[in-house]
Design an enzyme around this catalytic site. Sequence first.
Site, mmCIF file in Angstrom:
data_model
loop_
_atom_site.group_PDB
_atom_site.id
_atom_site.type_symbol
_atom_site.label_atom_id
_atom_site.label_comp_id
_atom_site.label_asym_id
_atom_site.label_seq_id
_atom_site.Cartn_x
_atom_site.Cartn_y
_atom_site.Cartn_z
ATOM 1 N N SER A 250 0.802 -1.223 0.000
ATOM 2 C CA SER A 250 0.000 0.000 0.000
ATOM 3 C C SER A 250 0.827 1.262 0.000
ATOM 4 O O SER A 250 1.962 1.298 0.481
ATOM 5 C CB SER A 250 -0.927 0.011 1.211
ATOM 6 O OG SER A 250 -0.198 0.347 2.373
ATOM 7 N N LYS A 251 0.223 2.276 -0.573
ATOM 8 C CA LYS A 251 0.889 3.568 -0.638
ATOM 9 C C LYS A 251 1.162 4.080 0.762
ATOM 10 O O LYS A 251 2.204 4.650 1.042
ATOM 11 C CB LYS A 251 -0.001 4.563 -1.378
ATOM 12 C CG LYS A 251 -0.236 4.173 -2.818
ATOM 13 C CD LYS A 251 -1.288 5.048 -3.470
ATOM 14 C CE LYS A 251 -1.606 4.514 -4.872
ATOM 15 N NZ LYS A 251 -2.707 5.208 -5.526
ATOM 16 N N ARG A 252 0.180 3.873 1.619
ATOM 17 C CA ARG A 252 0.301 4.423 2.956
ATOM 18 C C ARG A 252 1.397 3.737 3.759
ATOM 19 O O ARG A 252 2.219 4.372 4.400
ATOM 20 C CB ARG A 252 -1.044 4.308 3.688
ATOM 21 C CG ARG A 252 -1.404 5.568 4.467
ATOM 22 C CD ARG A 252 -2.590 5.333 5.380
ATOM 23 N NE ARG A 252 -2.238 4.496 6.502
ATOM 24 C CZ ARG A 252 -2.994 3.499 6.952
ATOM 25 N NH1 ARG A 252 -4.129 3.215 6.374
ATOM 26 N NH2 ARG A 252 -2.607 2.783 7.985
ATOM 27 N N LYS A 253 1.407 2.405 3.716
ATOM 28 C CA LYS A 253 2.393 1.679 4.517
ATOM 29 C C LYS A 253 3.788 1.640 3.902
ATOM 30 O O LYS A 253 4.779 1.696 4.606
ATOM 31 C CB LYS A 253 1.913 0.235 4.747
ATOM 32 C CG LYS A 253 1.142 0.075 6.035
ATOM 33 C CD LYS A 253 0.810 -1.383 6.288
ATOM 34 C CE LYS A 253 2.034 -2.189 6.745
ATOM 35 N NZ LYS A 253 1.662 -3.609 6.984
ATOM 36 N N GLY A 255 4.911 3.572 1.229
ATOM 37 C CA GLY A 255 5.418 4.836 0.728
ATOM 38 C C GLY A 255 5.942 4.824 -0.692
ATOM 39 O O GLY A 255 5.348 4.212 -1.579
#
Length: 526
Positions: A250-253, A255
């Site tokens: 994920s983008k959030r985890k 980066g």
Amino acid sequence: MTTRVRFAPSPTGYLHIGSARTALFNYLFAKNTGGKFLLRIEDTDLARSTEESTRSILEGLKWLELEHDEELVFQSNNADKHRASALKLLKEGKAYRDFTPKVEAAGDVKEGIAERARAAQGVKNMRDNPYREISEIESDTRAANGEPFAVRLKVPDSGKTVFEDAVYGLQERDYNDTEDLVLLRSDGHPLYNLAVVCDDIEMQITHVIRGQDHLTNAHKQVLIYEALGVTPPVFAHLPLILAPNKGKLSKRKHGEIVSMTTYRDAGFLAAAFRNFLALLGWSASEEKEIYSMAELVVKFTLGGIHRSNAVFNFAENDPRRWTDEKAQWMNAEYIRTMPIGELLPFVKAELKSAKLWREEYEPELRALTETVSSTDSEDRPATQAFDIPEHGSYDWFVQTVDLIRQRFFTLKDFSSQGRAYFSEDYDFDPAAIQKNLAKFPDLQQWLPELADRFEPMEDFSEAAIEEVVKAFTEEKGTKLGVIMNGARTLLTGVAVGPSMLSVFQTIGKDKSILRLKSQIAWNKQE
RNA sequence: GACCGGUUCGUCUAGGGGUUAGGACACCGCCCUUUCACGGCGGCAACACGGGUUCAAAUCCCGUACCGGUUACCA
């Protein structure tokens, strides 16, 4: 019939590695079948979509050289058509108005859904909506009175959706397992599944190639196609790309490592990254790793796509493994084996951005055609002593790039590790100083002395240099390696690189002398 | 929970009834060499588990486990 496929990202972030692969596969399939590759931005959710994101996605696709064939489509521009379709289904009795007040999602949406599903276990029929069967008159009246409503598809009572997925095979799903999905929000806004189907029909899409996370959506979409009386396209769902812990990437985890622009900015060659991406979840069933875009286009088939997810392997706190090592290897492989003429423009761009580029490296027309056409790096003879291009010339530039690329991993290396070849202003690696200079204090006198031996040389070829250095080594009663490695550190600032004889020759006599006499590295060790 | 899908070296994968289970990355060793992250040679390393079918199963069938996806008036 010509095939028409589309890549349809939603603009809620940069171009993700998984999306990039989806785009690639769509592109390859289109080109393989002589069809069209289209691009559609799925911005139905205006609240989450950003222009910035659209730009970033376009940038990523541009870098990967996945050019779309027809005009870019913004899904939001078609909202009226989507609405019209929903209303048509409503009129035909294939959809109904749901007057249940909208409930705002709170907290973790995903978790909430799972929670509700568990709680509703066994009690709730997917289609027990109280408004499903209200009379047309009541429905019309309430709507006319301004009561807000969502429009839901009326999933038939019994039966199942069936389609043949080009990757996952026959897919069946009982209607009982599909809820009456919402087509239109109570504010009149069309929702994803409706929008996708309408647009795919409008764009005459023949094959829908997308991530496996849409596999269950496909059943809902088939239902909409059926209600609309249109034959669905062929579906081909792609396995997912997972993080090293086999969880979602994920983008959030995770980066930046999932963003395409990261790779562009890190000095990756698009060709290498495409090649890497192509092999993540697809195989031509042969023992070969390096494929040009042309080869990929020729060999690509939906049948070569796997059903199991692939892990994108990297280690967050290990700088050497910041991204998948195979991707890094692939990039290095391209840098050192691609025709030098093709690599040059990338090196030029890199040097330019590092302010190391000089106009003298610009080819004369004659030189360009000669070099580019005579490039077979396989059996090109090693640099010959009698063939020394003028330092700083175009020929020198080509020869230098060819020499130093052997041990480089990214384009960035040309301006960092290779900096000393293009500038007098380069850094000294402390480890190199330690290993090659500090241990041999004599070198502080010897190296300038060696420079004096270079001074009178007319012929500064590798052979001549070798003769001088060897004689010097013997005279000092030391080992060749001590002299060479000390010189390497002074001349290039690093401990690794090509043959020192080539380095001397490439850096040139004058600069070699200057650097051997320089005390900068020595001063730095204190 | 329900529905759907998946499982071959650490990772990417080939193979899909009889193979010494092949390749690539990574790792290790040796060679080349003035160093080295190039190159050459070699090595380590896998069919999730349990039943069945079969002369023969990594391969076909069933079950289990584990992993993933979906289950929104998000996309």
